[in-house]
Design a protein around this motif. Structure first.
Motif, PDB file in Angstrom:
ATOM      1  N   TRP A  80       0.830  -1.209   0.000  1.00 33.47           N
ATOM      2  CA  TRP A  80       0.000   0.000   0.000  1.00 33.47           C
ATOM      3  C   TRP A  80       0.859   1.252   0.000  1.00 33.47           C
ATOM      4  O   TRP A  80       0.488   2.268  -0.597  1.00 33.47           O
ATOM      5  N   GLN A  81       1.999   1.173   0.645  1.00 36.78           N
ATOM      6  CA  GLN A  81       2.928   2.310   0.622  1.00 36.78           C
ATOM      7  C   GLN A  81       3.525   2.489  -0.764  1.00 36.78           C
ATOM      8  O   GLN A  81       3.773   3.621  -1.197  1.00 36.78           O
ATOM      9  N   ALA A  82       3.713   1.383  -1.484  1.00 30.06           N
ATOM     10  CA  ALA A  82       4.288   1.454  -2.826  1.00 30.06           C
ATOM     11  C   ALA A  82       3.370   2.188  -3.796  1.00 30.06           C
ATOM     12  O   ALA A  82       3.835   2.860  -4.718  1.00 30.06           O
ATOM     13  N   THR A  83       2.064   2.069  -3.590  1.00 25.68           N
ATOM     14  CA  THR A  83       1.114   2.756  -4.479  1.00 25.68           C
ATOM     15  C   THR A  83       0.640   4.087  -3.905  1.00 25.68           C
ATOM     16  O   THR A  83      -0.052   4.844  -4.592  1.00 25.68           O
ATOM     17  N   ARG A  85      -1.485   4.413  -1.538  1.00 26.07           N
ATOM     18  CA  ARG A  85      -2.876   4.373  -1.081  1.00 26.07           C
ATOM     19  C   ARG A  85      -3.002   4.244   0.433  1.00 26.07           C
ATOM     20  O   ARG A  85      -4.116   4.355   0.961  1.00 26.07           O
ATOM     21  N   ASP A  86      -1.900   4.019   1.122  1.00 23.26           N
ATOM     22  CA  ASP A  86      -1.978   4.080   2.580  1.00 23.26           C
ATOM     23  C   ASP A  86      -2.379   5.487   3.010  1.00 23.26           C
ATOM     24  O   ASP A  86      -3.102   5.674   3.993  1.00 23.26           O
ATOM     25  N   GLN A  87      -1.945   6.497   2.234  1.00 26.62           N
ATOM     26  CA  GLN A  87      -2.317   7.879   2.521  1.00 26.62           C
ATOM     27  C   GLN A  87      -3.719   8.196   2.006  1.00 26.62           C
ATOM     28  O   GLN A  87      -4.487   8.915   2.642  1.00 26.62           O
ATOM     29  N   ASP A  88      -4.058   7.654   0.830  1.00 21.63           N
ATOM     30  CA  ASP A  88      -5.384   7.915   0.248  1.00 21.63           C
ATOM     31  C   ASP A  88      -6.501   7.421   1.159  1.00 21.63           C
ATOM     32  O   ASP A  88      -7.507   8.108   1.358  1.00 21.63           O
ATOM     33  N   TYR A  89      -6.326   6.220   1.710  1.00 23.73           N
ATOM     34  CA  TYR A  89      -7.364   5.645   2.568  1.00 23.73           C
ATOM     35  C   TYR A  89      -7.323   6.203   3.979  1.00 23.73           C
ATOM     36  O   TYR A  89      -8.341   6.249   4.664  1.00 23.73           O
ATOM     37  N   GLY A  90      -6.147   6.622   4.420  1.00 21.80           N
ATOM     38  CA  GLY A  90      -6.028   7.252   5.724  1.00 21.80           C
ATOM     39  C   GLY A  90      -6.570   6.385   6.841  1.00 21.80           C
ATOM     40  O   GLY A  90      -6.274   5.196   6.941  1.00 21.80           O
ATOM     41  N   TYR A 139     -12.588  -5.161   4.771  1.00 22.68           N
ATOM     42  CA  TYR A 139     -12.738  -4.383   6.011  1.00 22.68           C
ATOM     43  C   TYR A 139     -12.362  -2.933   5.748  1.00 22.68           C
ATOM     44  O   TYR A 139     -11.302  -2.639   5.177  1.00 22.68           O
ATOM     45  N   ARG A 140     -13.246  -2.024   6.158  1.00 23.77           N
ATOM     46  CA  ARG A 140     -12.948  -0.591   6.127  1.00 23.77           C
ATOM     47  C   ARG A 140     -13.426   0.011   7.442  1.00 23.77           C
ATOM     48  O   ARG A 140     -14.556  -0.215   7.856  1.00 23.77           O
ATOM     49  N   ASP A 141     -12.553   0.761   8.074  1.00 25.44           N
ATOM     50  CA  ASP A 141     -12.871   1.325   9.385  1.00 25.44           C
ATOM     51  C   ASP A 141     -13.717   2.582   9.193  1.00 25.44           C
ATOM     52  O   ASP A 141     -13.241   3.709   9.347  1.00 25.44           O
ATOM     53  N   GLU A 142     -14.985   2.372   8.843  1.00 23.50           N
ATOM     54  CA  GLU A 142     -15.897   3.479   8.578  1.00 23.50           C
ATOM     55  C   GLU A 142     -16.025   4.365   9.809  1.00 23.50           C
ATOM     56  O   GLU A 142     -16.170   3.874  10.936  1.00 23.50           O
ATOM     57  N   PHE A 143     -15.970   5.674   9.584  1.00 24.79           N
ATOM     58  CA  PHE A 143     -16.103   6.618  10.694  1.00 24.79           C
ATOM     59  C   PHE A 143     -17.477   6.502  11.341  1.00 24.79           C
ATOM     60  O   PHE A 143     -17.611   6.544  12.563  1.00 24.79           O
ATOM     61  N   ARG A 144     -18.509   6.329  10.498  1.00 23.88           N
ATOM     62  CA  ARG A 144     -19.873   6.224  11.017  1.00 23.88           C
ATOM     63  C   ARG A 144     -20.609   5.097  10.308  1.00 23.88           C
ATOM     64  O   ARG A 144     -21.327   5.321   9.338  1.00 23.88           O
ATOM     65  N   ALA A 199     -13.417   7.774 -10.253  1.00 23.13           N
ATOM     66  CA  ALA A 199     -12.676   6.593  -9.810  1.00 23.13           C
ATOM     67  C   ALA A 199     -12.262   6.668  -8.348  1.00 23.13           C
ATOM     68  O   ALA A 199     -11.972   5.650  -7.724  1.00 23.13           O
ATOM     69  N   GLY A 200     -12.219   7.870  -7.770  1.00 22.15           N
ATOM     70  CA  GLY A 200     -11.864   8.007  -6.362  1.00 22.15           C
ATOM     71  C   GLY A 200     -10.474   7.483  -6.064  1.00 22.15           C
ATOM     72  O   GLY A 200      -9.531   7.685  -6.833  1.00 22.15           O
ATOM     73  N   GLU A 201     -10.345   6.756  -4.933  1.00 22.32           N
ATOM     74  CA  GLU A 201      -9.036   6.237  -4.532  1.00 22.32           C
ATOM     75  C   GLU A 201      -8.498   5.182  -5.490  1.00 22.32           C
ATOM     76  O   GLU A 201      -7.318   4.875  -5.492  1.00 22.32           O
ATOM     77  N   MET A 202      -9.410   4.613  -6.330  1.00 23.30           N
ATOM     78  CA  MET A 202      -8.961   3.577  -7.262  1.00 23.30           C
ATOM     79  C   MET A 202      -8.064   4.163  -8.345  1.00 23.30           C
ATOM     80  O   MET A 202      -7.155   3.509  -8.832  1.00 23.30           O
ATOM     81  N   GLY A 203      -8.346   5.398  -8.760  1.00 23.73           N
ATOM     82  CA  GLY A 203      -7.587   6.001  -9.845  1.00 23.73           C
ATOM     83  C   GLY A 203      -8.026   5.467 -11.189  1.00 23.73           C
ATOM     84  O   GLY A 203      -8.976   4.704 -11.301  1.00 23.73           O
ATOM     85  N   GLY A 204      -7.340   5.893 -12.240  1.00 25.78           N
ATOM     86  CA  GLY A 204      -7.658   5.403 -13.573  1.00 25.78           C
ATOM     87  C   GLY A 204      -8.380   6.427 -14.415  1.00 25.78           C
ATOM     88  O   GLY A 204      -8.626   7.560 -14.010  1.00 25.78           O
ATOM     89  N   SER A 205      -8.776   6.005 -15.613  1.00 27.02           N
ATOM     90  CA  SER A 205      -9.260   6.941 -16.622  1.00 27.02           C
ATOM     91  C   SER A 205     -10.758   6.930 -16.839  1.00 27.02           C
ATOM     92  O   SER A 205     -11.282   7.807 -17.517  1.00 27.02           O
ATOM     93  N   GLY A 206     -11.476   5.955 -16.307  1.00 25.18           N
ATOM     94  CA  GLY A 206     -12.907   5.908 -16.566  1.00 25.18           C
ATOM     95  C   GLY A 206     -13.598   4.957 -15.617  1.00 25.18           C
ATOM     96  O   GLY A 206     -12.996   4.001 -15.133  1.00 25.18           O
TER      97      GLY A 206
END
Length: 584
Positions: A80-83, A85-90, A139-144, A199-206
């Protein structure tokens, strides 16, 4: 399946913390039980629905040529650090440090790991295209966490990833999955619309999002009346607003003391104006160097983070911390304004709505002060090397796109497809040798379906005051045989005979042989929503008949006992035919 020993788990009371129908009914019908906030256990009835949805998804993925794998839920943090996304997902990222001091991620999605698998297994252009998928827990640590399984911390997802040689092949893989998704949702019996998406955190063109229109949905769908254009709120574009006519006697800027009025609503109340005359100024930081960005939108408009990210070339900005805001503006948060600010920030984005304003109010860059008679273009520039006027807000009532009025409805996202390009393959080494022996980077696509969300969406779309009304394809059982007089030997024998004959016909049938009152059984039958119910009782049996009722119909019918199975089979066939996918 006989229900006498089955953990049915129906309850009468509506759970106090269940906000929407699907959440309430899944608990009341004995489908799920809450273990912790955003975490649920599936009871036998609910798991049968999950298994049926999974089987439909698996069949369509296999038919589309995708190959099933199973990836670990625990993933090394370094991927995740390599891409990045560790920062994107926070903080949404669930992680832990193991006994050896290694950091690990609880998989919220699997682009990184699947890319590594592809990198290890793909070596030649002759292998492409390749599409690998899994059906697994995320698993996603949803705030709410809220709305039951619609926004839970733990959920089941089908995620597929295609590896392609070029843009043409990627488009083919993308359309292949797009069509397979249409088949999945049709077979699951849920109505859906397809909209353009970010695309959000996924990225990409479409990307396209598959959404079930529903008032309880968290997503907002924006579309034109002729349906020529549809997008989710993060993607929806709007026409620039027409410039307002400027009054002939605009006065110079005036400073106004606005004590305790930092928010738009309180400022408007104090100044006796409306939000559409306010200019909101928000300060962001972006990129590894923490560059600063000032964003201006009208007070009645909502800034769109996804549009900001796209405008910054894919870099997601974050609201600036208080100390940076105070350093740049000289004021507390809530009092920032555009006049005199632009030379102090690295970039400026001005929404079309602000540029079209004739005159308005803004923060004075002074705590507890605002300024009036602010004229865009006169009091702050609308052009410059680092100043851009563009669309950075959510679409709103009254907006148009290409001259057509935009309409809005709510929905539940049940699936999304993405063109990832080389975002992951380039960073994680997913390559192949082309025909000339030259090493090339794979292009990738990503395709996700929320299994739990399909279940909840089906309930949101189809229920009544008595309970769930399942599509037959994903119902926990196709048929429910029940006895009104369980202790009557003749009644029990007739019900058992019907039950056994349906089993022999490969019908997914349950037999409610519980020693309960008829009224209790009927209420449970309606609550859990089995599509077809056959009731055997003493009164009807004395006339050589049984009662057959389709769950979504108000009237039942009496049929001769010896025709009960054939009639049930005809009804089942009719219910299934409603889900048949027409050939193109």
């Amino acid at each position: 399946m006989k229900l006498d020993k089955f953990i049915l788990g129906t309850v009468k009371e509506v759970p106090s913390d269940a906000e929407i129908s699907s959440h309430q009914l899944m608990i009341r019908a004995g489908m799920i039980r809450k273990v912790a906030s955003g975490t649920y256990a599936y009871l036998p009835l609910g798991l049968r629905v999950i298994h049926k949805i999974i089987e439909i998804v698996r069949q369509e993925m296999d038919a589309a040529g995708a190959q099933e794998v199973l990836l670990p839920i625990v993933q090394p943090m370094e991927l995740w650090q390599a891409t990045g996304r560790d920062q994107d997902y926070g903080q949404t990222l669930g992680y832990f440090t193991d006994r050896h001091g290694r950091e690990n991620v609880l998989s919220p999605t699997a682009e990184e790991v699947m890319t590594v698998v592809g990198a290890n297994e793909i070596s030649s252009y002759k292998q492409l295209p390749v599409n690998l998928y899994q059906i697994n827990t995320k698993y996603r640590d949803e705030f709410r966490p809220r709305f039951g399984v619609l926004r839970s911390r733990e959920f089941i997802m089908k995620d597929a990833y295609s590896f392609d040689a070029d843009e043409i092949m990627l488009e083919q893989s993308y359309r292949n999955m797009y069509n397979a998704y249409c088949n999945v949702f049709k077979r699951c019996g849920v109505e859906y619309v397809i909209v353009e998406a970010e695309a959000g955190e996924m990225g990409g063109s479409g990307s396209h999002q598959f959404t079930v229109p529903c008032e309880s949905g968290e997503d907002v769908i924006v579309y034109t009346e002729d349906l020529a254009y549809a997008a989710n709120i993060e993607k929806a574009a709007v026409d620039p607003l027409s410039p307002e006519a400027k009054p002939a006697d605009i006065q110079a800027i005036t400073e106004i003391h606005t004590p305790g009025s930092g928010a738009v609503e309180s400022v408007c109340a104090f100044l006796k104006t409306t939000p559409d005359k306010m200019i909101k100024c928000m300060i962001y930081v972006f990129g590894p160097e923490n560059k600063t960005l000032a964003c201006l939108v009208r007070g009645d408009h909502e800034l769109n983070p996804e549009k900001l990210t796209q405008a910054l070339g894919g870099t997601a900005p974050e609201l600036a911390p208080e100390d940076i805001v105070e350093r740049l503006t000289g004021a507390k948060i809530g009092y920032a304004g555009p006049v005199g600010l632009f030379d102090k920030v690295d970039r400026v984005f001005i929404d079309h709505g602000v540029a079209a304003l004739a005159v308005g109010y803004a923060g004075a860059n002074k705590t507890e002060y605002h300024i009036g008679n602010v004229v865009p273009g006169r009091d702050f520039p609308l052009a410059g090397a680092d100043i851009t006027v563009l669309d950075i807000r959510n679409a709103a009532q009254g907006d148009t796109w290409q001259g057509k009025r935009l309409l809005f409805k709510r929905g539940i996202e049940v699936g999304q497809v993405f063109k990832l390009g080389d975002k992951y393959s380039k960073k994680l080494g997913a390559e192949y040798l082309d025909e000339s022996g030259k090493r090339q980077t794979c292009l990738m696509g990503c395709y996700g379906i929320g299994i739990n969300r399909i279940m909840a969406s089906a309930i949101e779309l189809s229920h009544d005051a008595d309970g769930i009304i399942w599509p037959i394809s994903i119902a926990p059982f196709e048929v429910l045989v029940t006895t009104a007089n369980p202790n009557d030997e003749q009644v029990a024998a007739a019900a058992e005979k019907i039950y056994q004959e349906l089993l022999e016909k490969d019908i997914d049938v349950a037999y409610d042989d519980r020693n309960q009152r008829a009224g209790v059984k009927f209420k449970d039958a309606d609550l859990i929503g089995i599509p077809l119910r056959i009731t055997v009782g003493r009164k009807t049996l004395d006339n050589g008949q049984v009662e057959i009722k389709v769950r979504r119909q108000s009237e039942s019918q009496l049929v001769d006992l010896d025709m009960a199975v054939d009639t049930a089979l005809d009804k089942i066939t009719e219910l299934w035919q409603e889900l048949i996918i027409e050939e193109d």
